[in-house]
Design an enzyme around this catalytic site. Structure first.
Site, PDB file in Angstrom:
ATOM      1  N   LYS A 374       0.842  -1.197   0.000  1.00 37.88           N
ATOM      2  CA  LYS A 374       0.000   0.000   0.000  1.00 37.88           C
ATOM      3  C   LYS A 374       0.878   1.249   0.000  1.00 37.88           C
ATOM      4  O   LYS A 374       2.083   1.181   0.258  1.00 37.88           O
ATOM      5  CB  LYS A 374      -0.921  -0.006   1.217  1.00 37.88           C
ATOM      6  N   ARG A 468     -10.367  -0.639  15.747  1.00 36.44           N
ATOM      7  CA  ARG A 468     -10.317   0.218  14.561  1.00 36.44           C
ATOM      8  C   ARG A 468     -11.356  -0.336  13.608  1.00 36.44           C
ATOM      9  O   ARG A 468     -12.544  -0.084  13.778  1.00 36.44           O
ATOM     10  CB  ARG A 468      -8.898   0.244  13.979  1.00 36.44           C
ATOM     11  N   HIS A 496      -5.723  -7.810  13.570  1.00 40.87           N
ATOM     12  CA  HIS A 496      -4.512  -6.991  13.599  1.00 40.87           C
ATOM     13  C   HIS A 496      -4.041  -6.841  15.044  1.00 40.87           C
ATOM     14  O   HIS A 496      -4.837  -6.532  15.937  1.00 40.87           O
ATOM     15  CB  HIS A 496      -4.789  -5.610  12.991  1.00 40.87           C
ATOM     16  N   ARG A 555       1.403 -10.796   7.090  1.00 32.48           N
ATOM     17  CA  ARG A 555       1.443  -9.559   6.300  1.00 32.48           C
ATOM     18  C   ARG A 555       2.744  -8.798   6.588  1.00 32.48           C
ATOM     19  O   ARG A 555       2.912  -8.216   7.652  1.00 32.48           O
ATOM     20  CB  ARG A 555       0.224  -8.691   6.634  1.00 32.48           C
ATOM     21  N   TYR A 600      15.424  31.318   4.661  1.00 36.36           N
ATOM     22  CA  TYR A 600      14.223  32.011   5.106  1.00 36.36           C
ATOM     23  C   TYR A 600      14.267  32.287   6.609  1.00 36.36           C
ATOM     24  O   TYR A 600      14.685  31.432   7.406  1.00 36.36           O
ATOM     25  CB  TYR A 600      12.990  31.160   4.818  1.00 36.36           C
ATOM     26  N   CYS A 648      13.610  24.498   2.436  1.00 36.12           N
ATOM     27  CA  CYS A 648      12.781  25.176   1.433  1.00 36.12           C
ATOM     28  C   CYS A 648      11.907  24.148   0.698  1.00 36.12           C
ATOM     29  O   CYS A 648      12.072  22.932   0.866  1.00 36.12           O
ATOM     30  CB  CYS A 648      13.662  25.905   0.435  1.00 36.12           C
ATOM     31  N   MET A 649      11.015  24.635  -0.145  1.00 35.26           N
ATOM     32  CA  MET A 649      10.161  23.729  -0.903  1.00 35.26           C
ATOM     33  C   MET A 649      10.976  22.827  -1.817  1.00 35.26           C
ATOM     34  O   MET A 649      10.683  21.627  -1.943  1.00 35.26           O
ATOM     35  CB  MET A 649       9.135  24.505  -1.726  1.00 35.26           C
ATOM     36  N   ASP A 650      12.046  23.365  -2.414  1.00 30.20           N
ATOM     37  CA  ASP A 650      12.783  22.621  -3.433  1.00 30.20           C
ATOM     38  C   ASP A 650      14.266  22.446  -3.119  1.00 30.20           C
ATOM     39  O   ASP A 650      14.972  21.797  -3.886  1.00 30.20           O
ATOM     40  CB  ASP A 650      12.656  23.325  -4.791  1.00 30.20           C
TER      41      ASP A 650
END
Length: 718
Positions: A374, A468, A496, A555, A600, A648-650
């Site tokens: 998943k 759950r 589980h 699993r 920043y 930073c973002m990038d």
């Protein structure tokens, strides 16, 4: 764990099969010895087309078995397009030869297209298409064994219209029968009589739980090959053959050949598959070209009548043309930046297989791994991860969503796929179309699925204390109502464990209580006559701390990827290998003076003159924004380089004052090994106050995956 399903040798033999087809049409030994040429081209080389058909049956069978008409249609559409292109490709030769100048043109052309092929070697395409449709229908209606019986009977009918035609001619009613058959098609080596048996044989080999040993395969192939040659020579001696594509001993010969190839290691290659197909398609044009060239330079005796030279020239030109066409096709595709040009994820598939084998060895013999893939296989790339595990013998997978299951199925993943999460009942048709198994979490949900009036494969989840998803283990009446739903095909029951990762006395006691509840509930259900199917309750830590639990599946999620939480204590002694590394490039290197602020918010100020570098990865790629506040570092040139300033973002900014010879385009390691230094995913998670699952699942979608130790035909799918 079964790891014998190799496909690489099958791909390699495609090239040999393609050259055997060339030999059929050029008779390489004719000018030296006619008998030797007959043995090569009319007997031995007859394995080529059945081999191609068996390979199709081998890889199509899981979709045929489950009735995945969507996938089968895609396959037939692809073959149909290739057939159409081939018809156009050989149209000039047909016109030149006067093939379609006959008065009965409108009767001949449908027969050629449907059965005989519009050129002498193109019969393979309609044969394969008809065979796939027939076998799929037969298997879905009557099952594989009866389909094998029917296919064998059809093959026997074909034999008496082919190699044993001389026998059929001596029996009046058979003579009449074949006269009628040959009014419909020219040969019985077609999609009705030849293709089904070899498609079924490929499917049966795929479906076998135990393959033949290498020694048995070799002995079987040697004996059946000798008997095949004897059969062919006797039939030729007594002039019984109308054609020579179908032999009795060809069936066992193909069976042992295929088994042998599956035992030989080799790398699967899409390039080899493409080239072999192109050789098959274009070699008649090469024959025409060489004959025309020989006539032009008046060298027919050397280039045509010397049959071995003729064969070699056709083969060389065919593979050269096939390689050129393949190269031009690849070059014609729109160029994309290399995956490691900015920031990327590296996946070590050998480590993945090692982990799977290690975990499997911990489990009881009857218990098999269910690979949890998943969330894009926890950021590792679900399709290639699943294909690798398929090849390693794992054929049960778990995902969280319907779309994840569909993605695996449409990318050719074989076996059972269990959806652990919620699927809207309005999407029942998609569950059925892609043969996915749905988790049932309560009676209300079960009833909505059941009301669709369509059979749905499900696993029932029992809540043993995590609270759950799942039906309370004490609510036996609700469980009984679910088991009484007529349209739910219950294939398994699971639960589980909520604290199997902890070895405190209290948590061990709670886990044992969950286990007692689970098996007690199963025992009660079975005593009431309900079929439970497969059971499973362990996840990764359940495998590592409670490996001997009697289950059908375990699993494996994080542990499969070689990732555990830092400082966790486990009962078993295993050495798992990290599968994922995270890397980026240096974009720029700068000298900074003492007192200057960086990034920043000016959160970092240089205390001395220093050298910094900017790496091309940021929080848009999944790097936690507050990582720079945790005294974290990356690896560069086998040294630690602290992260400074805000993420930073990038980009991230790192201190490289003590790293020698740093320059743009150098590689930075955020997770993984660089020389003797290593950063584990759990190290990063601990710094950020979170768990490894969160770090991995948040790795950005713009990060490409670079797969190491991967078959080329898998990597392009990710």
């Amino acid at each position: 764990m079964n790891s014998t399903r190799h496909a690489g040798a099958l791909d390699i033999f495609r090239i040999y099969a393609a050259f055997l087809v060339v030999a059929i049409h050029t008779s390489p030994l004719w000018s030296f010895n006619e008998t030797a040429d007959f043995i090569l081209t009319r007997i031995i080389a007859r394995v080529a087309v059945p081999f191609f058909i068996m390979v199709s049956g081998y890889f199509l069978f899981p979709y045929i078995k489950k009735g995945d008409w969507h996938y089968i249609w895609r396959f037939c559409k692809k073959m149909g397009i290739l057939y159409g292109i081939s018809i156009i490709l050989y149209l000039p030769l047909n016109i030149y030869a006067g093939r379609y100048n006959r008065s009965n043109f409108w009767l001949e052309i449908p027969k050629d297209i449907l059965f005989d092929g519009t050129f002498y070697h193109l019969w393979y395409f309609p044969a394969l298409l008809i065979g796939v449709v027939l076998v799929t229908l037969f298997v879905r209606i009557m099952g594989l064994r009866i389909t094998f019986v029917i296919s064998t009977a059809l093959y026997m009918v074909g034999l008496f219209g082919d190699s044993y035609y001389g026998v059929a001619r001596q029996i009046p009613f058979l003579n009449t029968l074949y006269d009628q058959l040959f009014a419909v098609f020219d040969y019985t080596r077609n999609g009705v009589f030849l293709a089904p048996i070899y498609l079924v044989m490929g499917g049966m080999i795929f479906n076998e739980n135990k393959q033949l040993s290498l020694r048995t395969s070799m002995i079987g192939l040697a004996i059946s090959s000798m008997l095949l040659i004897v059969e062919g020579l006797l039939l030729d001696h007594f002039s019984l053959q109308r054609h020579d594509s179908m032999y009795v001993m060809l069936i066992p010969c193909m069976y042992f050949l295929f088994q042998l190839l599956l035992r030989i290691p080799g790398r699967s290659s899409k390039s080899i598959r493409d080239v072999s197909l192109l050789i098959y398609l274009i070699h008649p044009w090469m024959i025409v070209f060489i004959r025309g060239f020989a006539k032009l330079i008046d060298q027919q005796k050397l280039l045509i009548e010397t049959s071995l030279i003729h064969y070699l020239l056709v083969s060389i030109l065919s593979i050269a043309a096939a390689g050129l066409i393949s190269y031009i096709w690849q070059r014609g595709k729109k160029p994309l930046p290399s995956k490691d040009s900015r920031a990327w994820i590296e996946i070590d598939l050998e480590a993945l297989v090692h982990n799977a084998q290690t975990l499997q060895k911990l489990l009881p013999k009857r218990c098999k791994l269910m690979a949890v893939v998943k969330a894009n296989a926890y950021g590792h790339g679900d399709v290639v991860i699943s294909k690798t595990l398929n090849q390693s013998g794992i054929h049960t997978f778990a995902v969280a969503t319907l779309s994840e299951g569909i993605r695996l199925r449409t990318n050719g993943i074989k076996g059972d796929i269990l959806i652990l999460g919620y699927t809207n009942p309005t999407n029942v048709d998609l569950l059925r179309r892609y043969h996915l198994t749905q988790t049932v979490v309560d009676y209300s949900y079960a009833k909505r699925l059941n009301d669709s009036d369509k059979k749905i494969m499900v696993h029932v989840k029992i809540d043993t204390g995590m609270h759950r998803l799942g039906i309370d283990s004490r609510n036996l009446s609700e469980l009984e109502r679910i088991f009484n739903c007529n349209n739910l095909v219950i294939e398994g029951v699971f639960s589980h464990l909520s604290v199997s990762d902890s070895l405190t006395d209290d948590d061990i006691a709670f886990t044992n209580k969950q286990l007692d509840e689970f098996y007690k509930t199963i025992e009660i259900l079975e005593s009431k006559g309900f079929s439970i199917g497969k059971i499973h309750i362990q996840s990764s830590y359940g495998i590592l701390n409670y490996p001997n639990i009697p289950s059908d599946y375990a699993r494996a999620g994080l542990a499969l990827y070689g990732v555990l939480s830092k400082n966790d204590k486990i009962r078993t002694h295993v050495k798992l290998q990290p599968v994922l590394s995270l890397k980026a490039r240096i974009a720029a290197v700068k000298e900074i003076q003492s007192g200057e602020a960086i990034g920043y918010g000016r959160t970092y100020t240089a205390k001395t003159n220093m050298k910094i570098a900017v790496a091309t990865i940021g929080y848009a790629d999944g790097i936690p924004r507050h990582l720079s506040e945790t005294n974290s570092y990356v690896l560069l040139h086998s040294k630690k380089a602290p992260i400074i300033g805000r993420i930073c973002m990038d980009q991230i900014i790192i201190d490289v004052s003590y790293v020698d010879e740093v320059k743009a385009n150098d590689v930075v390691t955020i997770i993984g090994r660089d020389g003797v230094e290593q950063i584990h995913c759990q190290d990063l998670a601990e710094k950020c106050g979170t768990i490894t699952n969160e770090i991995l699942s948040k790795l950005g979608s713009r990060l490409p995956h670079v797969f190491n130790n991967v078959h080329k035909d898998m990597a392009h799918t990710q």
